[in-house]
Write a protein that holds these residues in place. Sequence first.
Motif, PDB file in Angstrom:
ATOM      1  N   PHE A 171       0.868  -1.179   0.000  1.00 47.20           N
ATOM      2  CA  PHE A 171       0.000   0.000   0.000  1.00 47.20           C
ATOM      3  C   PHE A 171       0.903   1.226   0.000  1.00 47.20           C
TER       4      PHE A 171
ATOM      5  N   ARG B 293       1.851   4.696   0.769  1.00 47.81           N
ATOM      6  CA  ARG B 293       1.443   5.774   1.669  1.00 47.81           C
ATOM      7  C   ARG B 293       2.111   7.094   1.283  1.00 47.81           C
ATOM      8  N   THR B 294       1.412   8.184   1.535  1.00 51.93           N
ATOM      9  CA  THR B 294       2.048   9.504   1.430  1.00 51.93           C
ATOM     10  C   THR B 294       2.644   9.921   2.762  1.00 51.93           C
TER      11      THR B 294
ATOM     12  N   ASP C 189      -4.250  16.223   0.235  1.00 48.98           N
ATOM     13  CA  ASP C 189      -4.703  14.858  -0.006  1.00 48.98           C
ATOM     14  C   ASP C 189      -3.666  13.884   0.566  1.00 48.98           C
TER      15      ASP C 189
ATOM     16  N   ARG D 248      -2.711   9.569   1.736  1.00 46.90           N
ATOM     17  CA  ARG D 248      -2.943   8.122   1.722  1.00 46.90           C
ATOM     18  C   ARG D 248      -2.211   7.560   2.939  1.00 46.90           C
TER      19      ARG D 248
ATOM     20  N   ALA E 230      -2.179   4.428   6.264  1.00 48.80           N
ATOM     21  CA  ALA E 230      -2.603   3.078   6.638  1.00 48.80           C
ATOM     22  C   ALA E 230      -2.313   2.847   8.104  1.00 48.80           C
TER      23      ALA E 230
ATOM     24  N   ASP F 206     -16.501   0.186  -1.738  1.00 56.74           N
ATOM     25  CA  ASP F 206     -15.690   0.676  -0.623  1.00 56.74           C
ATOM     26  C   ASP F 206     -16.511   0.808   0.648  1.00 56.74           C
TER      27      ASP F 206
ATOM     28  N   GLY G 285      -6.158   0.807   4.654  1.00 56.72           N
ATOM     29  CA  GLY G 285      -5.586   2.002   4.055  1.00 56.72           C
ATOM     30  C   GLY G 285      -6.708   2.917   3.606  1.00 56.72           C
TER      31      GLY G 285
ATOM     32  N   HIS H 105      -7.726   6.779   1.539  1.00 58.71           N
ATOM     33  CA  HIS H 105      -7.386   7.966   0.767  1.00 58.71           C
ATOM     34  C   HIS H 105      -8.346   9.066   1.205  1.00 58.71           C
TER      35      HIS H 105
ATOM     36  N   VAL I 129     -12.606  10.598   4.181  1.00 55.07           N
ATOM     37  CA  VAL I 129     -12.202   9.448   3.389  1.00 55.07           C
ATOM     38  C   VAL I 129     -12.965   9.394   2.065  1.00 55.07           C
TER      39      VAL I 129
ATOM     40  N   ARG J 192     -11.745   6.870  -0.267  1.00 55.34           N
ATOM     41  CA  ARG J 192     -11.535   5.493  -0.689  1.00 55.34           C
ATOM     42  C   ARG J 192     -11.014   4.667   0.484  1.00 55.34           C
TER      43      ARG J 192
ATOM     44  N   GLU K  75      -9.203   0.858   1.421  1.00 54.60           N
ATOM     45  CA  GLU K  75      -8.558  -0.359   0.924  1.00 54.60           C
ATOM     46  C   GLU K  75      -8.302  -1.307   2.094  1.00 54.60           C
TER      47      GLU K  75
END
Length: 503
Positions: A34, A36-37, A61, A63, A65, A102, A116, A118, A133, A135, A137
């Motif tokens: 996954f 991640r940012t 924005d 991402r 987890a 989702d 995770g 987004h 949120v 998205r 995962e």
Amino acid sequence: MTQPSITESDQIRQRRANLDELARLGVSLYPHAFARTHTIDGLVREHGEKSAEALASDRTDVRIAGRILGIRGFGKASFLVLSDGRACVQAYIRQDSLSEVDFRVYELLDFGDFVGVHGHLFRTRTNEFTIWVSRVEFLAKCLVPLPEKWHGLQDVEIRYRQRYLDLIVSPESRHVFEVRSRALAALREFLEGRGYLEVETPMMQPIAGGALARPFVTHHNALDIDLYLRIAPELYLKRLTVGGLERVFEINRNFRNEGTSTQHNPEFTMLEFYQAYSDYRELMVMTEDMLRLVAERAVGSDQVTFKGNSISLRPPFRRLSLREAVCRKAGERLGRDVTDAELRRPDSAAALAAELGVPVDPGSGPGTITVGIFESLWEASLIEPTFVYDFPTEVSPLSKQRADDPDTVERFELYVGGLEIANAFSELNDPGEQRRRFDDQLQQRRRGDEEAHRMDEDYIRALEYGLPPTAGEGVGIDRLVMLLTDSHSIRDVILFPLMKPQR
């Protein structure tokens, strides 16, 4: 009417059913990665203090987890609390912000799952830093329920046997091992800054040497020889000093086939270092500087608290001569003068121990008895850092004798918080005297002492090539971390301590 409680087996069945439903949705149950940012900890540190206006005007924005440590639903809005073990962040779930799949994934999530998300950052009406949120995962299912009180495990047996669970639910446990890592890094920094070379020596040895301890025995099939798991790296490190490596150290795993206690584990970690052209007094000063630096790097201060005691690791540390300390404390206990001469004769030393109620093994020499009396009378009271120095030669087969007193060696032990933290001495470098000491140890083995040192002909041969004046020291890493983290059992600072098998 009282509803029946949900048992753990019911929860496990439900979690497995949720996993099966995720599979029917076509969700990858064990995805490979996954991207991640941010970590959650990094996200909170970078953006967690920003105002709602700042987050809205400069949309970020992300991402991220983590493990789910909270699920809350409020009508059409729901929240997940995600953790990376260091920090937590809230994730805001709205059905109309997610795809149908989702949102169904969200509905099949359980407490403890990895997920995770987004989304973008904002603050709720209650001003809580949150991810909106877009998205979801699925990353991994927690098939076994976490403890209801996820912030801490009260059952110490579970903590030690299932350290992974302890780390999930106890932030304090994670902190202990972060301190341990910083302490080891600081020790390396200190020694490398003084020109030391880090080395590695054998963990399987043909002769168990370098300490007085009972070893573990194993067998090498191809060579058809018995080997011993290392009880100490000392004799190999000094061989390197013979070879011209003037300053060497090793952070090593040692193994001693002995009992367990709050201060002892059969497998433990030591720092050992050796410095040519030095003696034990120089190492006292060096040890003071080293422990102060380690405390500052590991916990941010040279002041620590251990078992309710505030302890300063700021130099200088107290110095206490072993025999003088025994005479003083024994005299206070018995209401009479106790002399140095009493401690040097087998009969009078044994009689003194009997007066004090200190048990003595049959055949023990006066040096062994004196150390036993010292440990009984003094050890628990040595809270402030204290160097106990000048030990009987009888209990120190690898230490150099004092020039003015052959019955005494240049050795110290450092006590802090009632724990023995370090042991050091001026190294014996006379091969003839070393052989005599080994012979004396062999006599003790014949009398039944399984911890007595064995003869090591190759080590004596190394000394015959010439060992310069050298001082060496061993520092117990586990006990040092106990001190730095106010941990009262060595099992609290070892990730996977040895435990008796459950039947």
